[in-house]
Design an enzyme around this catalytic site. Sequence first.
Site, PDB file in Angstrom:
ATOM      1  N   VAL A 111       0.838  -1.194   0.000  1.00 42.57           N
ATOM      2  CA  VAL A 111       0.000   0.000   0.000  1.00 42.57           C
ATOM      3  C   VAL A 111       0.877   1.249   0.000  1.00 42.57           C
ATOM      4  CG1 VAL A 111      -1.787   1.266   1.260  1.00 42.57           C
ATOM      5  CG2 VAL A 111      -1.771  -1.239   1.302  1.00 42.57           C
ATOM      6  N   CYS A 112       0.578   2.168  -0.906  1.00 38.86           N
ATOM      7  CA  CYS A 112       1.285   3.439  -0.951  1.00 38.86           C
ATOM      8  C   CYS A 112       0.422   4.490  -0.259  1.00 38.86           C
ATOM      9  CB  CYS A 112       1.567   3.849  -2.398  1.00 38.86           C
ATOM     10  SG  CYS A 112       2.511   5.373  -2.507  1.00 38.86           S
ATOM     11  N   LEU A 113       0.727   4.718   0.990  1.00 42.80           N
ATOM     12  CA  LEU A 113       0.038   5.722   1.792  1.00 42.80           C
ATOM     13  C   LEU A 113       1.126   6.433   2.584  1.00 42.80           C
ATOM     14  CD1 LEU A 113      -2.816   6.759   2.600  1.00 42.80           C
ATOM     15  CD2 LEU A 113      -2.800   5.067   4.424  1.00 42.80           C
TER      16      LEU A 113
END
Length: 189
Positions: A111-113
């Site tokens: 996840v790219c957060l």
Amino acid sequence: MINLFKIKGQKKEEAANALNRGTVKKQSAGELRLNKDISELNLPNTTTISFPNGKDDLMNFEISIRPDEGYYFGGIFTFTFQVSPSYPHEPPKVKCKTKVYHPNIDLEGNVCLNILREDWKPVLNINTIIYGLNLLFSQPNDEDPLNHEAAAVLRENPKLFESNVRRAMSGGYVGQAFFPRCLVGSTAR
């Protein structure tokens, strides 16, 4: 003096008895903070939390998100959280268990957060992460992608992106990648 030795002996005996009965595991600072975070959760109505290993293992849990608007409406997406004993000084490790066609989630579930990486601060909490994950489904970000192909389609042809999301959520191929069905109930729009 004799009384002092007698009291010391009793204390040792009490401690030994407590060991024989089984001691309560001392919680790390991370576990204490996580306990507090979970007790204060204010989940959006699109999100549920579960503890697959039971309530005794708070450091590993799952959340499921059912977006009620946008491209991902009608799908259900499950994320695993692994929380380190050094939490909140380092963020939890979060992975998406549901294979999803999304610019900010790759096909392996990474996840790219930003708050899970460079923008993490100990004042942030589990609730903040959950709201961030929900935001990814209502506002996918094509400017900071993990899935570059999905990001390019979103940027260049939003209608095709929507079609690809629907195909993936229905259980089908997008390009060479197969996506298992993640739609729940009747969600035809």
